[in-house]
Motif scaffolding. Structure first.
Motif, short mmCIF file in Angstrom:
data_model
loop_
_atom_site.label_atom_id
_atom_site.label_comp_id
_atom_site.label_asym_id
_atom_site.label_seq_id
_atom_site.Cartn_x
_atom_site.Cartn_y
_atom_site.Cartn_z
N THR A 38 0.44 -0.89 0.43
CA THR A 38 0.31 -0.01 -0.05
C THR A 38 1.02 1.09 -0.28
OG1 THR A 38 -1.55 -1.08 1.01
CG2 THR A 38 -1.38 1.34 1.26
N LYS A 41 2.37 1.70 -3.31
CA LYS A 41 1.64 2.50 -4.20
C LYS A 41 1.13 3.67 -4.34
CE LYS A 41 -1.02 -2.49 -5.05
NZ LYS A 41 -2.70 -2.87 -5.49
N ILE A 42 1.11 4.95 -3.00
CA ILE A 42 0.79 5.44 -2.35
C ILE A 42 1.58 6.64 -2.81
CG2 ILE A 42 0.74 7.03 -0.72
CD1 ILE A 42 -0.81 4.93 1.47
N THR A 43 3.67 6.69 -2.88
CA THR A 43 4.07 7.17 -3.60
C THR A 43 4.36 6.88 -5.25
OG1 THR A 43 6.09 6.45 -1.23
CG2 THR A 43 6.68 6.58 -3.41
N ILE A 44 3.94 5.59 -5.32
CA ILE A 44 3.86 5.52 -7.12
C ILE A 44 2.79 6.87 -7.29
CG2 ILE A 44 3.69 4.28 -8.95
CD1 ILE A 44 4.59 1.75 -7.70
N LYS A 45 2.13 6.86 -6.80
CA LYS A 45 1.09 7.59 -7.42
C LYS A 45 1.10 9.55 -7.36
CE LYS A 45 -3.07 4.70 -7.08
NZ LYS A 45 -4.42 4.16 -6.67
N ARG A 46 1.68 9.33 -6.17
CA ARG A 46 2.08 10.69 -5.37
C ARG A 46 3.65 11.50 -6.54
NH1 ARG A 46 4.94 9.92 -0.77
NH2 ARG A 46 2.44 10.05 0.81
N ASP A 47 4.65 10.62 -6.86
CA ASP A 47 5.60 10.85 -7.24
C ASP A 47 4.14 11.47 -9.32
OD1 ASP A 47 7.33 10.42 -5.76
OD2 ASP A 47 7.77 8.55 -7.44
N ALA A 48 3.10 10.58 -9.51
CA ALA A 48 2.80 10.54 -10.33
C ALA A 48 2.20 11.93 -10.65
CB ALA A 48 1.62 9.47 -11.31
N ILE A 49 1.37 11.85 -9.71
CA ILE A 49 1.02 13.86 -8.72
C ILE A 49 1.62 14.91 -9.42
CG2 ILE A 49 0.43 15.09 -7.15
CD1 ILE A 49 -2.16 12.30 -6.85
N ASN A 52 2.65 15.39 -13.01
CA ASN A 52 1.55 16.55 -13.94
C ASN A 52 1.72 17.40 -13.39
OD1 ASN A 52 1.45 14.13 -14.59
ND2 ASN A 52 0.05 13.31 -13.53
#
Length: 67
Positions: A38, A41-49, A52
């Motif tokens: 988890t 996954k949070i780190t990956i989404k934070r990096d993507a945000i 962007n």
């Protein structure tokens, strides 16, 4: 015969207790794995945000320079 039953009972209690301990260890390891998964996954989404967000700022700066 009593010794045989007693030793069988002791063996049963030992193996049952061992199984319970093993089950607890597996539960703990699964909990740790899920937590790490988890967090990953949070780190990956934070990096993507953040990536962007950086792209949006570059785009806004380009728009300002064109105007």
């Amino acid at each position: 015969m009593l010794v045989h039953r007693t030793s069988t009972f002791i063996f049963f209690m030992f193996t049952t207790g061992s199984y319970e301990l093993e089950k607890d260890v597996v539960k703990k390891e699964m909990k740790n794995y899920r937590k790490a998964d988890t967090e990953s996954k949070i780190t990956i989404k934070r990096d993507a945000i953040q990536s962007n967000d950086g792209s949006i700022h570059l785009y806004e700066d380009e728009q300002k320079s064109v105007q």
